[in-house]
Design a protein around this motif. Sequence first.
Motif, mmCIF file in Angstrom:
data_model
loop_
_atom_site.group_PDB
_atom_site.id
_atom_site.type_symbol
_atom_site.label_atom_id
_atom_site.label_comp_id
_atom_site.label_asym_id
_atom_site.label_seq_id
_atom_site.Cartn_x
_atom_site.Cartn_y
_atom_site.Cartn_z
ATOM 1 N N ARG A 225 25.852 88.752 58.809
ATOM 2 C CA ARG A 225 27.003 87.920 58.419
ATOM 3 C C ARG A 225 28.180 88.777 57.955
ATOM 4 O O ARG A 225 29.335 88.388 58.083
ATOM 5 C CB ARG A 225 26.555 86.979 57.298
ATOM 6 C CG ARG A 225 27.656 86.080 56.756
ATOM 7 C CD ARG A 225 27.137 85.292 55.560
ATOM 8 N NE ARG A 225 28.203 84.588 54.888
ATOM 9 C CZ ARG A 225 28.384 83.270 54.892
ATOM 10 N NH1 ARG A 225 27.524 82.507 55.541
ATOM 11 N NH2 ARG A 225 29.375 82.708 54.244
ATOM 12 N N ASP A 391 36.768 82.482 59.490
ATOM 13 C CA ASP A 391 35.340 82.737 59.708
ATOM 14 C C ASP A 391 34.620 81.399 59.840
ATOM 15 O O ASP A 391 34.872 80.482 59.059
ATOM 16 C CB ASP A 391 34.728 83.487 58.514
ATOM 17 C CG ASP A 391 35.213 84.913 58.417
ATOM 18 O OD1 ASP A 391 36.439 85.111 58.321
ATOM 19 O OD2 ASP A 391 34.374 85.826 58.434
ATOM 20 N N MET A 392 33.740 81.320 60.792
ATOM 21 C CA MET A 392 32.927 80.107 60.946
ATOM 22 C C MET A 392 31.461 80.500 60.906
ATOM 23 O O MET A 392 31.063 81.499 61.516
ATOM 24 C CB MET A 392 33.242 79.425 62.269
ATOM 25 C CG MET A 392 34.592 78.725 62.262
ATOM 26 S SD MET A 392 34.976 77.954 63.823
ATOM 27 C CE MET A 392 35.309 79.365 64.817
ATOM 28 N N HIS A 393 30.694 79.734 60.187
ATOM 29 C CA HIS A 393 29.260 79.988 60.070
ATOM 30 C C HIS A 393 28.502 78.693 60.322
ATOM 31 O O HIS A 393 28.909 77.626 59.829
ATOM 32 C CB HIS A 393 28.909 80.482 58.667
ATOM 33 C CG HIS A 393 29.747 81.627 58.203
ATOM 34 N ND1 HIS A 393 29.528 82.928 58.586
ATOM 35 C CD2 HIS A 393 30.834 81.661 57.391
ATOM 36 C CE1 HIS A 393 30.430 83.710 58.020
ATOM 37 N NE2 HIS A 393 31.236 82.959 57.303
ATOM 38 N N ASN A 404 21.074 81.471 61.742
ATOM 39 C CA ASN A 404 22.451 81.544 61.235
ATOM 40 C C ASN A 404 23.292 82.235 62.300
ATOM 41 O O ASN A 404 22.901 83.287 62.814
ATOM 42 C CB ASN A 404 22.532 82.373 59.953
ATOM 43 C CG ASN A 404 21.617 81.856 58.872
ATOM 44 O OD1 ASN A 404 21.462 80.652 58.710
ATOM 45 N ND2 ASN A 404 20.995 82.759 58.144
ATOM 46 N N GLY A 406 27.611 82.721 63.738
ATOM 47 C CA GLY A 406 29.007 82.446 63.435
ATOM 48 C C GLY A 406 29.933 83.400 64.151
ATOM 49 O O GLY A 406 29.491 84.253 64.929
#
Lengths: 758, 305
Positions: A225, A391-393, A404, A406
């Motif tokens: 991440r 930011d996209m998660h 997870n 993104g």
Amino acid sequence: MLRKFFRIAVFLSILAAWNQAASAQVIVVRGLIFDRSDGQPLLGANVVLRDLKREWAQLLGAATDKDGFYQISQIPAGTYAVRISFVGYAAYTDTLSLGQAPFVTISVELEPVAQQLDEVVIAGEGGAARIRAGLQTVRPADLRRIPTPDASGDLATYLQTLPGVVSIGDRGGQLFIRGGTPSQNLVLLDGVLIYQPMHILGFFSAFPEDLVSFVDVYAGGYGARYSGRISSVIDVTTRDGNRQFFEGSGSISPFLTSFRIEGPLRKGRVSMLASVRRSMIEGLSPTLYGRSLPFQFGDLFIKVQRTDGISSKCSVSFMSTYDRGRIEAEGEHSDDVFQWNNVVVGARCLVFPTNAPYLFEITTGLSYVDSDVGNENRPERTSDALQFGVDMHLKRLIGSAQLNFGSFVRMTWLGLQLREQFLNIAPQEDLLFSTGAYAETELSPSEHLTITPGLALVLHPEYYPISIEPRLRAVWKPGGKDGADEISGAIGLYKQTLVGVTDERDAGSAFVAWMTAPVKTTQSEAVHGLISWQRPVGRRIRFATEAYYKRMTDLPIPTWSSVASFTTTLALASGESYGLDGRLEVFGENIYGYVGYGYSETLYFASEDNFGLWYGESVQEFHPPHDRRHQLNVVFSLELGRFRASARWQYGSGLPFTQPYGFDEIISLRDFADVRRSPGTTRLLYDKPYQARLPAYHRLDLSVERVFDVGEGSIAFQVGAINVYDRANLFYFDLFTIRRVDQLPFLPTLSIKYDSNR
Amino acid sequence: MIWTPIKYRRLFTVLLTAAPLYLFASCDTSIEPFKEADLYFSIWGYLDAGADSQFVRVSPLRRSISLGDQDIDATVMLEDVESGTKTILRDSVFVFGQKTVHNYWSDVLLEHEKIYRLSVANSAGDVSDAVVTLPKVFPDPDVTLQGGTGVPPEDTPLVIKISGVDRIAGIKIVYQLGTPSEGSPTEYYEASYLDRVVVWPDVLAVVMIPYDEFFRNTFSESCPFVSDAWVVVASAGPDWPDLLNIDDETLARPDVVTNINNGVGFLGGVSSKAIHMPELADLLAGLQNLCRRCAAGEKIVACIF
């Protein structure tokens, strides 16, 4: 390169599609858990489902994350008893019939029980000895235990108690984590980058206890991440404002005044939190302490948060910080004023759609820092950096596995003006665009083992090759889920395109020149490997140890120069840092104790270019000035009735420095100068860089606090002292005036804090 | 709060724990910033076979930025290595603003192509020394002020032709500023042109453009009166380093350009010739008025370069 990137993107899309298909057969229960009294999300609340018709069936459960979010998937249809509990809160119970709807949302506000929270349990959830593969979660209670010259705890002071975290002195606001430099630390404020959040006086940062909900500190080995920095991550989550009623606090001390207010803008739904702090020490120090402490700093933070209480929460936050001061109060460079300002504007939304199995998080933010040093009106060096990013998660469960993934888009503008140092860096402006994606999945092949492989990809359309950064984190519990021992490890590759260059010859230099990789457009790179072991010993003792190794390449550092005022060039260095941490925490009914020891060794060496020739030998390697070999921290906190006493003792072995041989005058023979007409240029002749060590550093800080109830609120009086036994800890030695400059001496403090909410 | 024996015991434990911490305060916090080494003196300058006196800058490698007014503990001796003849150099103190320096000197005449040893010793017996070879004799350089009117912006190049040397140590013009008067020291200004050397067949030539060099760069806005000028050319001995290809930072390092044993600095061997150039002084004296007008902000043609 683009083709390669798109191939990987297609792979990720297929992975997501498979993920979607695999999810069709299960019932998912998820929701948000809050504290009813103030609307704060609860981290670590347990949600358990028990099948009422099949008593033998295994319990299903999950714990909430930092947003109070939980998710349980692969639930067979049936009737369940649901129990949501958290220590210090009345448990929520209900009966749930699952069958038709694939997604069920249960969001709950838990009621705090009348008795005070058990400090032992709270501390047990966080704490310095709870470390998992480089990750430690810090809570406000942790910050509160470390004495500061103010009424509130602060993240900066706390971080310095952790093994492997080195500060050069008590001013400058720079933290070196496990061999990395400050500009290699990724500091996030609610998901948005903040460049230089540590204040100029080393006790303080932009993150006081009152604003922090919790902080994830990765000393290394962080997951996919996070990208863009090669040393560490400090991911700060701020508190939400009180959604139920207005409250506030104000404090004053010789160092700082602060004011905080929070409350509902729309009761139960929208809240605000605002805090402003301003330093007092510059004005008061001559009167109170009889010495000049020329530091100004302050910060302003505003956060507005909205939640529907069921399936979404959004926040908008603003932070502005400023720091200004003379690192050297006297001496040759005493006119040099360091100053820097941060501005961060961010928005973050968390939502889980009622018809999709995802938790969706989007963060967008703008971060700006300007930093300069030199004469106050005519800075010698200035650096500006501005980043805008989205930011996209997405997060979801597939059976026992959590996926997870993104992506992000970032645009960074850099401006740089250097008039003296770093000869091979011309004044420049640069615009850098980058985009990237990541995916990681948390797999549990057995009850004992959790593995989180991940991959981060970063694409820069110009200059740099695509960064492919594999990461792996693993946790092994030999005794199963409820076993005492936990062994964890992490390994990963990290790259950094934006580098912050500091002149390591400057004592406590707080100036960071932000630039794109300045030499041969080569990204800095690091490989982390670490392994940790933690176990509780009985109910009151917890022990943890961690060994780590970092291999760094293509680090831009100034080449060594014989004449400090001369311009210098940058060279690429490699480096390695390795060490071993040991941490022991003791939790008593009213007592808390912590001992942390860290051994580390950091070595830089030339990868391609020599740092220079010195007396006929190549300078191929040296220990940089933040290479602290031994570090010991002892923290002790005691509560007696309404009194609380805290103590912190720090020891650090000496940092490297360069010894000179002496002064002389150079005559310019190139100009065929006549010694009768030329005074010559004064020169300080140095030995090889960083061959000697400064004396060891140690200091004791104390505070005693007494809280009085005043109406609905309380007033806390705190008396304390820093450097209680007045140890003369060297900050730097001014060779030009043959004068040592020490860190802060014994300074007594008194602070008063009013809090409207008892 | 009631103080029970257990609480007293706890307090005692706390005090017992805290007591050793106070002992740390008296731990040694001293630092030795300077490194001990067998480097005693800094020696700079050159021995000149073409000069009628020798001046060498000598300083102990000191631990403060300024030497101050104090004498230095040094005996400086020049020895003809072949004959063993020794000469003691005398101390002379020069003051440049706040800076005081010591130049040791002698009017001993040195011979071309001979080897000399200069040693500096203190009363403790520590010795720094250097061995220097002087270059051979070379013919007088041909220096001419060519063409032009001498009035800016027209070029009036000064050409210096040098031959018969293996290496040039320096080319410079020494200007005498103002009119010398009794009782006040004469002011000089030196400008080096070693970086203008162009190699021609059999000669090394230096070409200069007086307008650019003298009028604008040399005098800047002060526009002094130039009363006399000399062109000085020096050939170098075999030990002389190639200074043009070493940057300032590298030059400042103690290990790169040095021939001093147990010390730092550089002592070269040269042979210099000074060519008197009164016509250059006349030219510059004529430009002084123009220079003043430019400095005053007039937009005349002479100022636009």
